[in-house]
Design an enzyme around this catalytic site. Structure first.
Site, PDB file in Angstrom:
ATOM      1  N   THR A 228       0.858  -1.202   0.000  1.00  0.00           N
ATOM      2  CA  THR A 228       0.000   0.000   0.000  1.00  0.00           C
ATOM      3  C   THR A 228       0.881   1.233   0.000  1.00  0.00           C
ATOM      4  O   THR A 228       2.029   1.179   0.444  1.00  0.00           O
ATOM      5  CB  THR A 228      -0.845   0.107   1.286  1.00  0.00           C
ATOM      6  OG1 THR A 228       0.047   0.222   2.401  1.00  0.00           O
ATOM      7  CG2 THR A 228      -1.766  -1.071   1.451  1.00  0.00           C
ATOM      8  N   ASP A 229       0.337   2.342  -0.454  1.00  0.00           N
ATOM      9  CA  ASP A 229       1.030   3.596  -0.202  1.00  0.00           C
ATOM     10  C   ASP A 229       0.918   3.846   1.310  1.00  0.00           C
ATOM     11  O   ASP A 229       0.028   3.313   1.977  1.00  0.00           O
ATOM     12  CB  ASP A 229       0.427   4.756  -1.000  1.00  0.00           C
ATOM     13  CG  ASP A 229       1.411   5.925  -1.086  1.00  0.00           C
ATOM     14  OD1 ASP A 229       2.395   5.938  -0.315  1.00  0.00           O
ATOM     15  OD2 ASP A 229       1.193   6.828  -1.912  1.00  0.00           O
ATOM     16  N   TRP A 230       1.822   4.648   1.825  1.00  0.00           N
ATOM     17  CA  TRP A 230       1.948   4.802   3.283  1.00  0.00           C
ATOM     18  C   TRP A 230       0.655   5.349   3.904  1.00  0.00           C
ATOM     19  O   TRP A 230       0.254   6.489   3.645  1.00  0.00           O
ATOM     20  CB  TRP A 230       3.149   5.691   3.592  1.00  0.00           C
ATOM     21  CG  TRP A 230       4.393   4.888   3.845  1.00  0.00           C
ATOM     22  CD1 TRP A 230       5.184   4.959   4.966  1.00  0.00           C
ATOM     23  CD2 TRP A 230       4.988   3.879   3.013  1.00  0.00           C
ATOM     24  NE1 TRP A 230       6.213   4.049   4.870  1.00  0.00           N
ATOM     25  CE2 TRP A 230       6.120   3.372   3.702  1.00  0.00           C
ATOM     26  CE3 TRP A 230       4.659   3.315   1.780  1.00  0.00           C
ATOM     27  CZ2 TRP A 230       6.924   2.363   3.183  1.00  0.00           C
ATOM     28  CZ3 TRP A 230       5.469   2.311   1.262  1.00  0.00           C
ATOM     29  CH2 TRP A 230       6.571   1.846   1.962  1.00  0.00           C
TER      30      TRP A 230
END
Ligand code: BGC
Length: 807
Positions: A228-230
């Protein structure tokens, strides 16, 4: 599965623990089974490995690394091999810093010139972006570690980036927004993909079964890891079901429990978890091998030189009236502009690199043998008017043969998390240019910024060199082009419209509340300007050289096009030749022409070279929404060779047999798309293209706020406290801008204003958990005391559990 036996030895808790971070940058390890943790670091144009305090906004320092030119710059080189070379050097540095996964390249399409991360992305064209990215990935991964192509997908605005729903039709999705990813995955063979923050057609990208399973895994046969993106995970279990292995950063075990509960309750099959664990282990074992040998430090000087070479190939000469460039020996030059004393060389946000060396123009002037008669800053970098500076610059300019003016955008204007407000260069710089023009009209402008800008001032300069964001060695590279040591060969990887109002997504950017509608469809960038006959300032693929090239002898075969390029000028030089294809049939709407290949060749003055651009699986294909497949329409196609998208030098026709698919559209329903004039499509017509109604795009202000609503929505919250907090945030932002603290003001936008509530739990590494967030939401929704007591109760519960675990 590759690691069946190992996975059998793992407890359910251990398996779940691998699915999210150990901390901000590392994955979990399991010592008893020899499973080590991996380190992930930004990316994309240099390594941002934070040794101490961690963040995803580029705030805390990172270990020095070479700052290469950003993707927007490198794309102008149109040199896939150069992409691979940079990747190779990035890979070396990543290994030296013990990074398993380098978070880049970023390959989202430049749908709109104001999108805040355009400087980090390659192009408005998926073919060019995909090819450049594939090269870079091959280079990075040649060292055994992994690249991580991002942000998958349709992540084209920064405002509300963690919650916006992008509404896009299937054909546009495939042809424009996914093709670069397809190339990066199939040709670059990236081992890691980062999902995007946003939703795509109603589902978060990492939970989107169509995107993650049907396309990524089933069609493209991708068997790597999706991270995932952060802070971009919404429903952890839904993400896992869709095949998103890793959530970053840590949630201090909270989402592991969600996974375990989901298996116990039957919502999630354990085999799905096992498959995810298997792919993650593979990434870990493969990328760990290189670290079994002792690591060498990298050669800073050599890497700096590669950054310089990259910049030299990527700088674009946009104007050269009276051959004012290259500067003739002995020309007296007045150097003006703040950017000459302090280079603008990269953007702000998670991609920020702490450079090993940083060169500025003034320091490199002497070596360049350009005869400088002095320097004046001329303007205040952050936009304040300063007449004294203008006067001093004019006084200097009077005595010069040529004025070299360094202009551009400052680093607070081009930052992740924010979209730009306009395409303008700040007024104070333009005032300076006006004043200088009145004194001496021999002006060469050097532009530094990472995205397209308007240039109503273009007639005031005779020469214009666009350095983009040229990295730590950019200043020297620019001087070498000005002096003629290097013949420029960069060409624009994006269109420069005359005015922002001309852009196809002008009326639909950015999405302000729930969604953003991609009504312009497949017509982004040159695909639109070209098809709708809209004049532009500089077309896609445009760039000048100190020499000239003549094209001849086109020969089109079934699988390739061959032609000759002759260098007819006095300088040796490189030319970027571009293959565009157009379909002569009118049955399926299409852009007039689309880039389907390119090549960059070095040719000595007076010599000629025969070049070939092969056709590939993308040359004639289009995505058919009826068959849900790539098809070829049986038709005559125009094969065009251009020095830019509007400067077609050679053309021929070729008949292609089709795949016999039924026609996907009813022409009468889609007049704008058939005319190419899609900058203002009605909702009715867009719905016909989509095949369904568009979702409601406005917030439902009567509903209580939930996990995925943003802090900005507190403006209409039921709770007075929340509304007060909103106004406070708003005021702080306004005030910080007012007193000139624009970067700090930006941080408020990036990390608070547009953050969904769930981010409070997902991004605090266990300080606030989801039950506490429930309490916060009660406060927000008007139950102050109940909410507060819930927060406190849940907090002591959390601390008790944590203490019990420690004992
Ligand atoms: C960015 C990513 C980046 C990550 C880690 C996010 O905010 O969107 O591109 O890799 O942070 O810093």
């Amino acid at each position: 599965m590759k690691y069946k036996d190992l996975i059998k030895k793992m407890t359910l808790e251990e398996k779940a623990s691998l699915m999210s971070g150990k901390d901000f940058w590392q994955t979990m390890d399991i010592e008893r089974l020899g499973i080590k943790n991996m380190f992930l670091a930004d990316g994309p144009h240099g390594i941002r490995k934070q040794a101490e305090a961690a963040d995803h906004l580029g705030l805390n320092a990172s270990i020095p690394a070479t700052c290469f030119p950003t993707a927007a710059t490198v794309a102008n080189s149109w040199n896939e091999e150069l992409g691979e070379i940079i990747g190779d050097y990035l890979g070396k540095e990543a290994v030296a810093q013990k990074v398993n996964v380098l978070l880049g390249p970023g390959i989202n399409m430049k749908r709109n010139p104001l999108a805040g991360r355009n400087f980090e992305y390659f192009s408005e064209d998926p073919y060019l972006a995909g090819k450049m990215a594939a090269g870079m990935i091959r280079g990075i991964q040649s060292h055994g570690i992994s690249a991580c192509v991002k942000h998958f997908a349709v992540n084209n605005q920064e405002e509300r980036r963690m919650s916006i729903d992008t509404v896009v039709d299937e054909r546009t999705l495939r042809e424009i927004y996914l093709t670069a990813f397809e190339i990066a995955i199939k040709e670059g063979k990236t081992k890691t993909v980062m999902s995007a923050y946003n939703m795509l057609n109603g589902a978060y990208t990492n939970e989107n079964i169509h995107l993650m399973r049907e396309i990524l895994r089933d069609e493209w046969k991708y068997d790597g890891v999706v991270v995932t993106d952060w802070g971009g995970s919404n429903d952890r279990v839904a993400g896992l079901i869709a095949g998103n292995e890793l959530e970053m950063p840590t949630t201090a075990g909270e989402t592991n429990q969600e996974i375990i509960q989901a298996i116990k309750s039957g919502r999630l099959k354990e085999e799905i978890l096992d498959e995810c664990v298997d792919r993650l282990l593979d990434l870990m074992f493969v990328t760990e091998e290189v670290f079994e040998n002792p690591q060498k430090d990298f050669n800073r000087k050599e890497h700096h030189q590669i950054a310089q070479k990259t910049a030299e190939e990527s700088i674009v000469l946009l104007k050269n009236e009276d051959n004012i460039l290259p500067l003739k020996k002995g020309t007296k030059v007045a150097v003006i502009g703040d950017f000459a004393q302090s280079a603008r060389y990269q953007g702000a946000g998670s991609s920020i690199v702490n450079p090993t060396i940083l060169e500025h123009t003034l320091e490199c002037l002497e070596e360049s043998e350009i005869t400088s008669i002095g320097f004046e800053p001329g303007f205040e970098r952050y936009g304040k008017r300063n007449q004294k500076k203008i006067d001093r610059a004019c006084a200097l300019a009077k005595d010069a043969d040529v004025i070299l003016i360094y202009i551009g955008l400052d680093e607070a204007t081009e930052a992740e998390g924010l979209d730009r407000q306009s395409m303008k260069i700040p007024d104070n710089q333009m005032e300076l240019l006006d004043a200088l023009y009145n004194v001496n009209s021999n002006i060469v402008a050097v532009l530094s910024c990472g995205a397209a800008v308007e240039m109503p001032w273009i007639n005031k300069v005779k020469g214009l060199l666009h350095g983009y964001l040229a990295g730590q060695a950019g200043a020297r590279a620019i001087l070498r082009v000005l002096s003629g040591d290097v013949n420029p060969s960069g060409k624009l990887a994006e269109t420069y419209p005359l005015r922002y109002e001309d852009t196809p997504s002008y009326y639909n950017f950015p999405g302000k509340e729930v969604s953003v509608e991609y009504r312009e469809g497949i017509y982004i960038g040159y695909r639109y300007y070209d098809s709708a006959n809209v004049n532009v300032l500089f077309p896609f693929g445009y760039g000048l050289s100190y020499t000239s090239f003549e094209y001849s002898d086109i020969q089109v075969a079934q699988d390739r096009v061959t032609f000759t390029i002759k260098n007819t000028g006095k300088f040796d030089g490189m030319e970027v030749a571009q293959l565009y294809v157009g379909c002569k049939s009118q049955e399926i709407f299409r852009p007039k022409k689309e880039l389907k290949g390119f090549t960059k060749v070095f040719i000595r003055a007076g010599e000629a070279k025969t070049v070939t651009i092969p056709f590939d699986d993308k040359t004639f294909r289009y995505f058919n929404v009826k068959t849900n497949k790539w098809e070829i329409e049986e038709a005559d196609y125009q094969i065009m060779i251009g020095a830019s998208s509007t400067d077609i030098r050679l053309a021929d026709a070729l008949f292609q047999e089709g795949t016999g698919a039924p026609l996907p559209y009813d022409k009468a329903n889609l007049p704008s798309y058939y005319s190419g004039k899609t900058n203002n499509v009605s909702v009715e017509e867009f719905e016909k293209l989509l095949g369904h109604k568009v979702p409601v795009s406005k917030w439902d202000r009567t509903k209580p706020l939930g996990y995925n609503d943003t802090i900005a929505q507190c403006q209409y919250a039921k709770g007075g406290f929340a509304r007060f907090a909103f106004h406070l945030i708003h005021f702080a932002h306004w005030f910080l801008r007012k007193i000139g603290k624009r970067s700090t003001a930006n941080l408020i936008m990036m990390s608070i204003y547009h953050m969904p509530f769930r981010g409070i739990a997902r991004m605090t590494g266990g300080v606030v958990n989801m039950p506490m967030l429930d309490g916060i939401l009660m406060v927000v929704n008007g139950h102050f005391f109940k909410g507060l007591s819930h927060v406190l109760k849940e907090r002591s519960k959390m601390l008790r559990v944590a203490k019990a675990k420690q004992q």
